[in-house]
Scaffold this motif. Structure first.
Motif, mmCIF file in Angstrom:
data_model
loop_
_atom_site.group_PDB
_atom_site.id
_atom_site.type_symbol
_atom_site.label_atom_id
_atom_site.label_comp_id
_atom_site.label_asym_id
_atom_site.label_seq_id
_atom_site.Cartn_x
_atom_site.Cartn_y
_atom_site.Cartn_z
ATOM 1 N N GLN A 9 0.827 -1.207 0.000
ATOM 2 C CA GLN A 9 0.000 0.000 0.000
ATOM 3 C C GLN A 9 0.863 1.259 0.000
ATOM 4 O O GLN A 9 0.574 2.222 -0.715
ATOM 5 N N TRP A 109 -10.301 6.355 1.242
ATOM 6 C CA TRP A 109 -9.802 5.120 1.854
ATOM 7 C C TRP A 109 -10.657 4.733 3.067
ATOM 8 O O TRP A 109 -11.032 3.574 3.257
ATOM 9 N N PHE A 114 -8.648 0.881 0.393
ATOM 10 C CA PHE A 114 -7.407 1.438 -0.148
ATOM 11 C C PHE A 114 -7.299 1.226 -1.650
ATOM 12 O O PHE A 114 -6.908 2.133 -2.384
#
Length: 526
Positions: A9, A109, A114
């Motif tokens: 991420q 998010w 995400f």
């Protein structure tokens, strides 16, 4: 496994931020922008302790009154430029859009996930980068994100009531930075209206509605705290009442014919279609009861969509909002579908992400204008003018007004600058534009003003400007003494200019307007 996911991420977010940075890292070019005027305006306010409310920079309309609605931006820019230079100023105004992106991304998010937020962000990047220059609207985008972050999180009880007081504090600054300060009031109003509907339908407590009403009331009153008071507050409603000149940023993506803007226009239409379809599907599938639907966001999204259809200057704020809205919409729709469909959506996300990232990297690699420093050739025209002590009166075009203000004011005033609202509309329609198009009108104004210098943005591609430059190329009474990538300077043939003309005379032909390799006593450029 959790650590690995966090690393992935982080890398995805880093790639998005890097791509966005490269898309907006363009050289500071004062020639056609507003920055030079903002810097000079800030300097005047700081040194002379007053906010100009008449057109100080021109000799044609020096007493014409106007509302100096973004004076605070000029002061901030001036202090930064004096402290850390134009390069430092540019770095700050690259960081601010990145912070704005992170605010909207965090909302996305938090209320989707995400990967959806990342996918939509990659899709939206060209819209966010459609106006990469240093402008006061950068603050409006950031403040809009902060308003939404606070109001959405307060709505879902993720932050305490104390955060709400930040909103009127920001509004106090916003009203003195950019004309879009009213957007803050609209955002609070929409959330307050939703709170009212929720209260009367028994879904929310009265305190939630009362708290938002209180914040809306304070935000409303602090909006009057500006140098023009009531007039400053009402100015967004009146600015186009005196607009005699059409500028590109106020045109519609549906009507303009400009291939250089094809990418941003196309991505706007794509984002708009996805927004309309996803929102329509949510209502058709009767999912309005889902708690993740944030109706104020949809209302604001429709409002900015209409604003963007009307004016391309609104692409960025529309894009930031779409990061949040599209992510939430798609999450809601996916929650209704079978796992098999979700897998296909995930596969399409990966494919589209790879294609778009590759496109961005190729696009960036083919551009040579990535820079955080001012372009050296930008200042050459003004330096030539000052070094040779060229005299006015100056006749200049609209586009180059901010540039000449920055370098020449107060020693020289201009014929016109790039603020339609700071001139009577009749001045454009009856004087400036006819001077460019009609040689008889030009000769009449020449006798009236006794112009000694013509200082133009060489790449002005409006038909009236091209007509005027061709006429001056063919006019034996005027000689070109300087031309470079951005500017062209003509001097009147007279005794005052004889030495300069003899030294710097440039052979006149249409390549001076349309390009090609040009050489004069100052050097060569392409």
């Amino acid at each position: 496994m959790i650590l690995m996911m966090k690393i992935i991420q982080f890398l995805i977010l880093l790639i998005i931020l890097l791509s966005y940075t490269l898309l907006i890292a363009r050289p500071v070019i004062l020639t056609t922008g507003d920055l030079g005027r903002h810097l000079k305006n800030g300097e005047i306010i700081v040194k002379e302790f007053f906010v100009p409310n008449t057109n100080l920079f021109t000799y044609t309309n020096g007493k014409f009154p106007y509302i100096n609605h973004n004076w605070g931006f000029g002061v901030i820019s001036y202090f930064l430029q004096k402290s850390i230079g134009l390069t430092g100023l540019h770095i700050i105004f690259i960081i601010l859009p990145l912070l704005t992106f992170l605010v909207f991304f965090h909302i996305s998010w938090s209320y989707s996930n995400f990967y959806l937020a990342s996918w939509i962000s990659i899709l939206i990047l060209p819209l966010l980068a459609s106006r990469p220059h240093i402008r006061p609207e950068i603050f409006s985008n950031l403040f809009s994100g902060i308003f939404l972050w606070i109001l959405i999180n307060y709505r879902f009880k993720k932050i305490p009531i104390g955060y709400l007081i930040i909103l009127p504090a920001i509004q106090l600054f916003w009203v003195n930075l950019h004309i879009y300060f009213y957007f803050g009031l609209i955002i609070v109003t929409v959330f307050t209206f939703e709170a009212f509907i929720s209260h009367i339908s028994g879904k929310d407590e009265i305190n939630y509605f009362r708290n938002l009403c209180f914040i809306l009331l304070i935000s409303f009153f602090v909006s009057f705290v500006n140098p023009s008071g009531v007039n400053g507050f009402l100015y967004p409603l009146k600015i186009f009442n005196n607009y005699g000149f059409s500028i590109d940023e106020n045109t519609s993506a549906l009507t303009r014919n400009n291939l250089t803007n094809l990418i941003s226009d196309t991505y706007f239409i794509l984002a708009l279609i996805i927004f309309l379809i996803s929102t329509g599907l949510i209502f058709l599938k009767k999912t309005m009861h889902q708690k993740n639907i944030i109706f104020p966001l949809l209302v604001i999204g429709f409002m900015t969509a209409i604003m963007s259809l009307n004016s391309i200057r609104n692409f960025a704020i529309f894009g930031f909002l779409m990061i949040v809205i599209l992510s939430i919409n798609i999450k809601i729709l996916l929650s209704l579908e079978k796992t098999k469909i979700k897998k296909w959506v995930l596969i399409s996300q990966i494919i589209i992400t790879v294609i778009l990232i590759s496109f961005y990297l190729l696009s960036i690699a083919n551009k040579t204008k990535i820079s955080i420093t001012p372009k050296p050739t930008d200042k050459e025209g003004a330096e030539f003018f000052l070094r040779n002590n060229i005299q006015g009166p100056i006749f200049n075009d609209f586009d180059i007004g901010g540039y000449l203000i920055y370098y020449l004011y107060p020693k020289h005033k201009l014929f016109i600058d790039n603020r339609p609202e700071a001139f009577p509309a009749a001045f454009f329609k009856e004087t400036y534009i006819p001077m460019l198009e009609n040689d008889q009108k030009w000769q009449s104004e020449l006798k009236k003003n006794n112009f000694n210098t013509i200082f133009f943005y060489r790449l002005n591609r409006t038909e009236p400007a091209i007509t005027f430059l061709i006429n001056r190329i063919n006019d034996p009474e005027w000689e070109v003494v300087f031309v470079n990538e951005y500017t062209i300077i003509f001097l009147k043939k007279n005794n005052l200019n004889k030495k300069i003309i003899d030294k710097y005379h440039v052979q006149k032909d249409v390549t001076l307007i349309y390009g090609s390799s040009i050489k004069n006593n100052e050097g060569t450029f392409n």
